[in-house]
Design a protein around this motif. Structure first.
Motif, PDB file in Angstrom:
ATOM      1  N   GLY A 103      10.076  46.708 -18.595  1.00  0.00           N
ATOM      2  CA  GLY A 103      11.372  47.260 -18.208  1.00  0.00           C
ATOM      3  C   GLY A 103      12.197  46.188 -17.522  1.00  0.00           C
ATOM      4  N   LEU A 104      13.459  46.518 -17.299  1.00  0.00           N
ATOM      5  CA  LEU A 104      14.357  45.578 -16.620  1.00  0.00           C
ATOM      6  C   LEU A 104      13.881  45.330 -15.197  1.00  0.00           C
ATOM      7  N   ASP A 105      14.366  44.244 -14.611  1.00  0.00           N
ATOM      8  CA  ASP A 105      14.125  43.995 -13.190  1.00  0.00           C
ATOM      9  C   ASP A 105      14.612  45.223 -12.414  1.00  0.00           C
ATOM     10  N   ARG A 106      13.788  45.691 -11.471  1.00  0.00           N
ATOM     11  CA  ARG A 106      14.100  46.835 -10.594  1.00  0.00           C
ATOM     12  C   ARG A 106      14.001  48.195 -11.291  1.00  0.00           C
ATOM     13  N   SER A 107      13.361  48.231 -12.454  1.00  0.00           N
ATOM     14  CA  SER A 107      13.207  49.530 -13.117  1.00  0.00           C
ATOM     15  C   SER A 107      12.103  50.358 -12.467  1.00  0.00           C
ATOM     16  N   GLY A 108      11.296  49.730 -11.614  1.00  0.00           N
ATOM     17  CA  GLY A 108      10.235  50.479 -10.920  1.00  0.00           C
ATOM     18  C   GLY A 108       8.832  50.106 -11.376  1.00  0.00           C
ATOM     19  N   LYS A 109       8.691  49.012 -12.066  1.00  0.00           N
ATOM     20  CA  LYS A 109       7.376  48.625 -12.633  1.00  0.00           C
ATOM     21  C   LYS A 109       6.313  48.427 -11.555  1.00  0.00           C
ATOM     22  N   SER A 110       6.625  47.626 -10.547  1.00  0.00           N
ATOM     23  CA  SER A 110       5.609  47.336  -9.521  1.00  0.00           C
ATOM     24  C   SER A 110       5.194  48.615  -8.802  1.00  0.00           C
ATOM     25  N   THR A 111       6.174  49.450  -8.494  1.00  0.00           N
ATOM     26  CA  THR A 111       5.898  50.720  -7.822  1.00  0.00           C
ATOM     27  C   THR A 111       4.944  51.567  -8.655  1.00  0.00           C
ATOM     28  N   GLN A 112       5.261  51.705  -9.944  1.00  0.00           N
ATOM     29  CA  GLN A 112       4.451  52.581 -10.804  1.00  0.00           C
ATOM     30  C   GLN A 112       3.088  51.962 -11.121  1.00  0.00           C
ATOM     31  N   CYS A 113       3.021  50.643 -11.227  1.00  0.00           N
ATOM     32  CA  CYS A 113       1.725  50.008 -11.487  1.00  0.00           C
ATOM     33  C   CYS A 113       0.762  50.274 -10.330  1.00  0.00           C
ATOM     34  N   ALA A 114       1.288  50.167  -9.101  1.00  0.00           N
ATOM     35  CA  ALA A 114       0.436  50.395  -7.923  1.00  0.00           C
ATOM     36  C   ALA A 114      -0.039  51.844  -7.888  1.00  0.00           C
ATOM     37  N   LYS A 115       0.855  52.764  -8.206  1.00  0.00           N
ATOM     38  CA  LYS A 115       0.489  54.186  -8.194  1.00  0.00           C
ATOM     39  C   LYS A 115      -0.553  54.479  -9.277  1.00  0.00           C
ATOM     40  N   LEU A 116      -0.369  53.855 -10.418  1.00  0.00           N
ATOM     41  CA  LEU A 116      -1.295  54.088 -11.534  1.00  0.00           C
ATOM     42  C   LEU A 116      -2.682  53.534 -11.206  1.00  0.00           C
ATOM     43  N   LEU A 117      -2.696  52.381 -10.567  1.00  0.00           N
ATOM     44  CA  LEU A 117      -3.980  51.801 -10.167  1.00  0.00           C
ATOM     45  C   LEU A 117      -4.729  52.770  -9.249  1.00  0.00           C
ATOM     46  N   SER A 118      -4.061  53.304  -8.230  1.00  0.00           N
ATOM     47  CA  SER A 118      -4.726  54.244  -7.305  1.00  0.00           C
ATOM     48  C   SER A 118      -5.200  55.479  -8.054  1.00  0.00           C
ATOM     49  N   PHE A 119      -4.366  55.953  -8.968  1.00  0.00           N
ATOM     50  CA  PHE A 119      -4.718  57.165  -9.718  1.00  0.00           C
ATOM     51  C   PHE A 119      -5.994  56.954 -10.535  1.00  0.00           C
ATOM     52  N   LEU A 120      -6.035  55.865 -11.285  1.00  0.00           N
ATOM     53  CA  LEU A 120      -7.201  55.629 -12.153  1.00  0.00           C
ATOM     54  C   LEU A 120      -8.450  55.331 -11.324  1.00  0.00           C
ATOM     55  N   GLU A 121      -8.277  54.559 -10.258  1.00  0.00           N
ATOM     56  CA  GLU A 121      -9.425  54.279  -9.385  1.00  0.00           C
ATOM     57  C   GLU A 121      -9.944  55.576  -8.769  1.00  0.00           C
ATOM     58  N   GLY A 122      -9.017  56.448  -8.392  1.00  0.00           N
ATOM     59  CA  GLY A 122      -9.402  57.743  -7.807  1.00  0.00           C
ATOM     60  C   GLY A 122     -10.220  58.584  -8.764  1.00  0.00           C
ATOM     61  N   LEU A 123      -9.987  58.401 -10.041  1.00  0.00           N
ATOM     62  CA  LEU A 123     -10.758  59.159 -11.050  1.00  0.00           C
ATOM     63  C   LEU A 123     -12.058  58.439 -11.411  1.00  0.00           C
ATOM     64  N   GLY A 124     -12.278  57.282 -10.799  1.00  0.00           N
ATOM     65  CA  GLY A 124     -13.535  56.557 -11.037  1.00  0.00           C
ATOM     66  C   GLY A 124     -13.503  55.620 -12.234  1.00  0.00           C
ATOM     67  N   HIS A 125     -12.300  55.337 -12.777  1.00  0.00           N
ATOM     68  CA  HIS A 125     -12.204  54.388 -13.897  1.00  0.00           C
ATOM     69  C   HIS A 125     -12.114  52.963 -13.339  1.00  0.00           C
ATOM     70  N   PRO A 126     -12.988  52.048 -13.772  1.00  0.00           N
ATOM     71  CA  PRO A 126     -12.828  50.658 -13.345  1.00  0.00           C
ATOM     72  C   PRO A 126     -11.482  50.141 -13.848  1.00  0.00           C
ATOM     73  N   THR A 127     -10.645  49.693 -12.923  1.00  0.00           N
ATOM     74  CA  THR A 127      -9.259  49.328 -13.277  1.00  0.00           C
ATOM     75  C   THR A 127      -8.813  48.119 -12.463  1.00  0.00           C
ATOM     76  N   GLU A 128      -8.040  47.238 -13.097  1.00  0.00           N
ATOM     77  CA  GLU A 128      -7.419  46.129 -12.363  1.00  0.00           C
ATOM     78  C   GLU A 128      -5.931  46.093 -12.681  1.00  0.00           C
TER      79      GLU A 128
END
Ligand code: ADP
Ligand code: DGP
Length: 223
Positions: free
Chosen positions: A25-50
């Protein structure tokens, strides 16, 4: 519609693996914000994620890119394009190893940024794609869709080279030409929570498919 080549090195079978999820997405579209949230979500479900990001500014190539982006150095457009690509290639084998050993990778920007940004400067799209050929193809590209004007209102642009509405507008046009069936267009103008929920559903489906043995593919043949 872009086609992708199947990876031939023993990966066409039904081996379980991690998913390669790219967020664009464009600069400031929210990528970093959503990547961090997605990482927590997948880790919370027990999926090995980086969580990875490109450019990876830690490597020596990445440091050259970082100096260029912050206007501390000047480079020919072709040269910087190839450096961005090299920065992805230097992580290529580690990426494959992680996926094959079951780690899902969330990647903040990838080859699509490479092509869209350099094409917006006037380089030919096919020329821009060429050095990306042979990198791993994402299972899903989550494109955070927002107008350049709206993105610019978010927190304000900093001093980096590409943070100008007019240029971002050209980048958005080139992104559109790169869409293929792996892309999911997410309305990034919604609230963070709404965007987060939409992304979670897409990614969970993809992680499930990869766990049951989806073959890896390669970028990028253009027939
Ligand atoms: P990017 O990584 O795409 O440059 P960021 O995640 O850093 O974008 O977000 C840019 C700014 O916009 C940050 O200040 C962030 O808090 C804010 N932001 C992110 N997503 C949203 C949203 N859905 N609605 C409003 N503001 C947002
Ligand atoms: P980021 O670290 O995500 O804020 O990216 C830095 C800037 O570099 C941003 O304006 C997008 C741009 N960019 C990212 N990847 C590439 C690439 O491969 N090629 C070019 N030309 N620009 C890129």
């Amino acid at each position: 519609m872009e086609k992708k080549s199947m990876l031939s090195s023993g990966l066409s079978g039904a081996e379980p693996r991690g998913a390669l999820i790219v967020v664009e997405g464009l600069d400031r579209s929210g990528k970093s914000t959503q990547c961090a949230k997605l990482l927590s979500f997948l880790e919370g479900l027990g999926h090995p994620t980086e969580l990875w990001r490109f450019p990876d500014r830690e490597t020596s190539v990445g440091q050259m890119i970082s100096a260029y982006l912050s206007n501390k150095s000047q480079l020919d457009d072709h040269t910087i394009h190839l450096l961005f690509s090299a920065n992805r290639w230097e992580k290529r084998s580690l990426m494959e190893e992680k996926l094959k050993t079951g780690t899902t990778l969330i990647v903040d920007r990838y080859s699509y940024s490479g092509v869209a940004f350099s094409s917006a400067k006037g380089l030919g799209v096919d020329w821009c794609k060429a050095p990306e050929i042979g990198l791993l193809a994402p299972d899903s590209v989550l494109y955070l869709d927002i107008s350049p004007e709206r993105a610019a209102e978010r927190g304000g642009y900093g001093d980096e080279r590409y943070e100008r509405v007019e240029f971002q507008s050209k980048v958005a046009d080139f992104y559109q030409t790169l869409r293929d069936s792996s892309w999911k267009i997410i309305d990034a103008g919604e609230t963070m929570e709404e965007v987060e929920k939409k992304i979670q559903q897409v990614v969970l489906d993809q992680v499930k498919e990869c766990t049951s043995g989806k073959p890896l593919s390669l970028l990028w043949s253009s027939s």
